[in-house]
Design an enzyme around this catalytic site. Sequence first.
Site, PDB file in Angstrom:
ATOM      1  N   HIS A   1      50.890  37.725  38.677  1.00 55.28           N
ATOM      2  CA  HIS A   1      49.540  38.207  38.945  1.00 55.28           C
ATOM      3  C   HIS A   1      49.515  38.952  40.287  1.00 55.28           C
ATOM      4  O   HIS A   1      50.174  38.523  41.249  1.00 55.28           O
ATOM      5  CB  HIS A   1      48.554  37.040  39.012  1.00 55.28           C
ATOM      6  CG  HIS A   1      47.789  36.833  37.752  1.00 55.28           C
ATOM      7  ND1 HIS A   1      47.718  35.625  37.089  1.00 55.28           N
ATOM      8  CD2 HIS A   1      47.028  37.698  37.018  1.00 55.28           C
ATOM      9  CE1 HIS A   1      46.954  35.749  36.008  1.00 55.28           C
ATOM     10  NE2 HIS A   1      46.526  36.994  35.953  1.00 55.28           N
TER      11      HIS A   1
ATOM     12  N   CYS B   1      45.511  37.849  30.426  1.00 55.84           N
ATOM     13  CA  CYS B   1      46.781  37.629  31.143  1.00 55.84           C
ATOM     14  C   CYS B   1      47.476  36.379  30.620  1.00 55.84           C
ATOM     15  O   CYS B   1      48.675  36.402  30.306  1.00 55.84           O
ATOM     16  CB  CYS B   1      46.518  37.506  32.642  1.00 55.84           C
ATOM     17  SG  CYS B   1      46.100  39.079  33.446  1.00 55.84           S
TER      18      CYS B   1
ATOM     19  N   GLU C   1      53.494  33.216  38.104  1.00 54.77           N
ATOM     20  CA  GLU C   1      52.932  32.190  37.224  1.00 54.77           C
ATOM     21  C   GLU C   1      54.022  31.268  36.681  1.00 54.77           C
ATOM     22  O   GLU C   1      55.084  31.716  36.268  1.00 54.77           O
ATOM     23  CB  GLU C   1      52.176  32.827  36.064  1.00 54.77           C
ATOM     24  CG  GLU C   1      50.949  33.626  36.473  1.00 54.77           C
ATOM     25  CD  GLU C   1      49.847  32.778  37.094  1.00 54.77           C
ATOM     26  OE1 GLU C   1      49.869  31.538  36.931  1.00 54.77           O
ATOM     27  OE2 GLU C   1      48.966  33.353  37.754  1.00 54.77           O
TER      28      GLU C   1
ATOM     29  N   ARG D   1      35.441  34.765  29.539  1.00 54.73           N
ATOM     30  CA  ARG D   1      34.139  34.873  30.215  1.00 54.73           C
ATOM     31  C   ARG D   1      33.488  36.222  29.948  1.00 54.73           C
ATOM     32  O   ARG D   1      32.265  36.333  29.873  1.00 54.73           O
ATOM     33  CB  ARG D   1      34.323  34.652  31.721  1.00 54.73           C
ATOM     34  CG  ARG D   1      33.044  34.715  32.532  1.00 54.73           C
ATOM     35  CD  ARG D   1      33.301  34.401  33.993  1.00 54.73           C
ATOM     36  NE  ARG D   1      34.291  35.277  34.584  1.00 54.73           N
ATOM     37  CZ  ARG D   1      34.041  36.511  35.047  1.00 54.73           C
ATOM     38  NH1 ARG D   1      32.821  37.023  34.965  1.00 54.73           N
ATOM     39  NH2 ARG D   1      34.994  37.225  35.594  1.00 54.73           N
TER      40      ARG D   1
END
Length: 214
Positions: A165, A141, A78, A88
Amino acid sequence: MKILVTGFDPFGGEKVNPAYEAVKLLPDTIHGAEIIKLEIPTVFSKCGPSVEEGIRQHQPDVVLNVGQAGGRASVTIEKVAINFADARIPDNQGEQPVDELLQSDGENAYFASLPVKAMMQNVREHGLPCSISYTAGTYVCNAVMYNVLYMCAKRYPNIRAGFIHVPYASGQVVDKAAGTPSMTLEAIEKSIEYAIEAIVDEKVADRVSAGETH
């Protein structure tokens, strides 16, 4: 050099989290650097404090957080974390922030302070797929990546930090739709290990683009 490497506990109905399962497989020393392994909770309000407790206890030079990104086909390094939470699904303690800032006095975003391109290249040079990601999502994350970089900016200026990730482990996709991407835990662990080698060896990446068009 000391490197604190963290991985999350299982979430979203999964029985395992390949992030911490792979972290546990890392050797205790990589190219002379001491590797400290820490499991952290998949909880918005607790992930950052858990990492900071590890920082205070171990005084690392580098913090590398690792998390699961089910659906991605390989390990991704990342580049950036954003000051935004929009969950979500609830986290492991039912927290589900929507359209919230992570830190009221933080920057809109922080870039990883690790050599992301060199990390990607070293993984690829060892025969494993790897790419750079420009979104860590808006779930826990991203929250831990942002909060750790915020801590480094505010309280720990000598610490470098970043996030990796990882995809589903092979055993997680047995009951998922055909073609769901996965990697073996051993390949995930090796990818993380090679990425860490680039940090320890202070490798410099070739001047190549790792950008995206969408």
